[in-house]
Design an enzyme around this catalytic site. Structure first.
Site, PDB file in Angstrom:
ATOM      1  N   SER A 125      -1.989   2.974  -2.068  1.00 25.13           N
ATOM      2  CA  SER A 125      -0.918   3.263  -3.027  1.00 25.13           C
ATOM      3  C   SER A 125      -0.740   4.776  -3.124  1.00 25.13           C
ATOM      4  O   SER A 125      -0.467   5.425  -2.113  1.00 25.13           O
ATOM      5  CB  SER A 125      -1.237   2.619  -4.382  1.00 25.13           C
ATOM      6  OG  SER A 125      -0.147   2.761  -5.275  1.00 25.13           O
ATOM      7  N   THR A 126      -0.909   5.354  -4.293  1.00 26.51           N
ATOM      8  CA  THR A 126      -0.655   6.783  -4.487  1.00 26.51           C
ATOM      9  C   THR A 126      -1.521   7.618  -3.547  1.00 26.51           C
ATOM     10  O   THR A 126      -2.738   7.491  -3.523  1.00 26.51           O
ATOM     11  CB  THR A 126      -0.960   7.183  -5.942  1.00 26.51           C
ATOM     12  OG1 THR A 126      -0.243   6.311  -6.821  1.00 26.51           O
ATOM     13  CG2 THR A 126      -0.543   8.620  -6.199  1.00 26.51           C
ATOM     14  N   ASP A 146      -4.994  -3.058  -7.821  1.00 23.08           N
ATOM     15  CA  ASP A 146      -4.489  -3.964  -6.796  1.00 23.08           C
ATOM     16  C   ASP A 146      -5.378  -3.896  -5.559  1.00 23.08           C
ATOM     17  O   ASP A 146      -5.670  -2.808  -5.061  1.00 23.08           O
ATOM     18  CB  ASP A 146      -3.045  -3.598  -6.436  1.00 23.08           C
ATOM     19  CG  ASP A 146      -2.388  -4.617  -5.509  1.00 23.08           C
ATOM     20  OD1 ASP A 146      -2.847  -5.778  -5.481  1.00 23.08           O
ATOM     21  OD2 ASP A 146      -1.424  -4.255  -4.825  1.00 23.08           O
ATOM     22  N   MET A 191      -3.607   4.094  -7.705  1.00 24.48           N
ATOM     23  CA  MET A 191      -3.826   3.818  -9.126  1.00 24.48           C
ATOM     24  C   MET A 191      -3.949   2.320  -9.370  1.00 24.48           C
ATOM     25  O   MET A 191      -3.409   1.515  -8.627  1.00 24.48           O
ATOM     26  CB  MET A 191      -2.670   4.378  -9.956  1.00 24.48           C
ATOM     27  CG  MET A 191      -2.603   5.892  -9.967  1.00 24.48           C
ATOM     28  SD  MET A 191      -1.249   6.493 -10.989  1.00 24.48           S
ATOM     29  CE  MET A 191      -1.370   8.260 -10.679  1.00 24.48           C
ATOM     30  N   HIS A 246       2.119   0.729  -1.294  1.00 26.01           N
ATOM     31  CA  HIS A 246       3.100   0.689  -2.370  1.00 26.01           C
ATOM     32  C   HIS A 246       4.113   1.805  -2.168  1.00 26.01           C
ATOM     33  O   HIS A 246       3.791   2.991  -2.308  1.00 26.01           O
ATOM     34  CB  HIS A 246       2.424   0.864  -3.727  1.00 26.01           C
ATOM     35  CG  HIS A 246       1.450  -0.224  -4.064  1.00 26.01           C
ATOM     36  ND1 HIS A 246       0.411  -0.054  -4.952  1.00 26.01           N
ATOM     37  CD2 HIS A 246       1.360  -1.509  -3.626  1.00 26.01           C
ATOM     38  CE1 HIS A 246      -0.277  -1.173  -5.053  1.00 26.01           C
ATOM     39  NE2 HIS A 246       0.275  -2.070  -4.247  1.00 26.01           N
TER      40      HIS A 246
END
Length: 340
Positions: free
Chosen positions: A162-163, A284, A281, A188
Site C-alpha cells: 500500500s503506502t 490489509d 497503512m 492499493h
C-alpha cells in the site's frame, strides 16, 4: 495542524489548493511555490509536514525535484497529476521514486475536480503520518527468521502493498529473476495510475510486468498487478493457475484487497506458494498471510526500518504470520533462497 507546502506552477491552481485545504480546519498551507527553486527554499525554511507537487513544471521538473527531496530532506509528497497519458506515466515514476500518493486532476479540463468529497485532505492526513527513519546500510540489517517451510521452487508468489508500495515493489521485483514463478500483486492505487505503474515497473525489473486480466493464464516470468478498480484479484486453478477478477465489496477496507488475494492463494496453492507483505497503512493482508502460513506457505514481511509505513507488516507479524522479516532489498533473496 498539518503544515503543507504547495509546489505548483499555475497561480490559479495554487489558490484553489490553498482554499480547498485550509477549509478543512486541521490543515494549513504555510507556503505556495511556483517552481522547484522556490519550493526548495520554502521546504528548507518552513519544514512542512507534507508537500503537494505538480510534476509538469518549467525549469527543474517534478521528478528531478522529488528525487532531491527524498535524498536530501525526506518529506511525505503527494503528487498532483495531470490527466494525460504523459501525466499518469510521470506520476507512476514519481511513486517509484518515493512519493506517498497521487491526486488526479480532472480528466476533461485538466483542473482540479469541482468537489472531491475531502479526498485530497484525506490524502494529506494519511501522508502526515508517514515517517522516514534513518536507514542503516543493508549490510547492518539482519533478517529475522522465525520459520521457513519452502523446500522447492515456489509455484506462485503473492505480494501485497500500500503506502510506499510502488517504490518498494521496484526494489523487490528488481531482484526477481527473469524466469520467476507467476506472481500476483495487489497494490492499493487508483485505477487511473495502475497501468502506468505496471509500465514503469516493467521498464526497470527483469520479469514481464502487466495488469491482470480476467481468467488470464499465469505464466512464469510474469508479474500481474491488480487493476485497482472495483474487482478483487484472486487465483484459480490447480497445477496451472489463472487470474480471477471479480466484483465485490471491500474486504479489510479495500477493493481490491490483499487479504482476498492471500486467502485465495492459501486455498489454491497452499504450501507451494510464497506470500510477501510490504509497506502500508492499516492491516490489509495480515489475516490472509496468516492463512498462507497455516497452509505451509513461505511468508515474508518487510521490516520496519525500510517501510514507509509499518502498519500492514506490523499487523501480520503480531499475528505470527511472518516466517521471515527482512529489509526490502533482501526479500527477493529470501523468497528464492530455500528453492534450491
Amino acid at each position: 495542524m498539518i503544515r503543507v507546502v504547495v509546489v505548483e506552477d499555475s497561480p490559479t491552481m495554487r489558490a484553489i489548493l490553498k482554499t480547498r485545504l485550509e477549509r478543512e480546519g486541521d490543515i494549513t498551507v504555510v507556503g505556495a511555490a511556483a517552481n522547484a527553486a522556490e519550493g526548495r527554499q520554502m521546504i528548507r525554511e518552513l519544514d512542512p509536514d507534507v508537500i503537494t507537487l505538480d510534476v509538469e513544471m518549467p525549469g527543474m521538473n517534478g521528478l528531478d525535484f522529488l528525487e532531491k527531496i527524498m535524498q536530501l530532506r525526506p518529506t511525505p509528497v503527494i503528487i498532483v497529476s495531470g490527466s494525460t497519458q504523459k501525466g499518469t506515466d510521470t506520476t507512476a515514476r514519481a511513486l517509484a521514486l518515493g512519493a506517498v500518493d497521487c491526486y488526479a486532476k480532472n480528466e476533461s479540463s485538466g483542473g482540479l475536480p469541482m468537489e472531491d468529497m475531502g479526498r485530497l485532505a484525506g490524502l494529506i492526513r494519511e501522508a502526515a503520518k508517514v515517517q522516514f527513519p534513518t536507514r542503516a546500510p543493508s549490510t547492518q540489517r539482519v533478517a529475522t527468521e522465525a520459520r521457513s517451510s519452502l523446500s522447492e521452487r515456489p509455484r506462485l508468489i503473492a505480494i501485497g502493498s500500500s503506502t510506499g508500495g510502488v517504490e518498494a515493489l521496484q526494489v523487490l521485483l528488481g531482484g526477481f529473476p527473469v524466469d520467476c514463478p507467476p506472481t500476483l500483486v495487489v497494490q492499493h492505487i487508483s485505477p487511473r495510475f495502475a497501468g502506468a505503474v505496471a509500465k514503469t515497473l516493467d521498464q526497470h525489473c527483469p520479469p514481464r510486468i502487466l495488469l491482470a486480466e480476467p481468467d488470464l493464464p499465469l505464466k512464469a516470468g510474469h508479474v500481474y498487478i491488480a487493476p485497482g478498480d472495483d474487482r478483487h484479484l484472486t487465483v484459480g486453478g490447480s497445477m496451472s493457475y489463472h487470474a480471477r477478477l471479480r466484483r465485490g465489496e471491500p474486504v479489510s477496507g479495500h477493493l481490491p484487497s490483499v487479504d482476498m488475494l492471500f486467502h485465495s492463494v492459501a486455498e489454491t496453492v497452499g504450501a507451494h506458494a510464497v506470500g510477501i507483505l510490504l509497506t502500508g497503512m492499516g492491516a490489509d493482508g495480515a489475516q490472509g498471510l496468516l492463512a498462507m502460513a497455516q497452509r505451509g506457505a513461505h511468508t515474508i514481511c518487510q521490516d520496519e526500518a525500510t517501510c514507509t509505513v509499518f502498519g500492514m507488516p506490523r499487523a501480520a507479524i503480531s499475528l505470527g504470520a511472518a516466517g521471515v522479516v527482512a529489509p526490502i532489498d533482501h526479500i527477493a533473496r529470501h523468497a528464492f533462497s530455500k528453492a534450491a
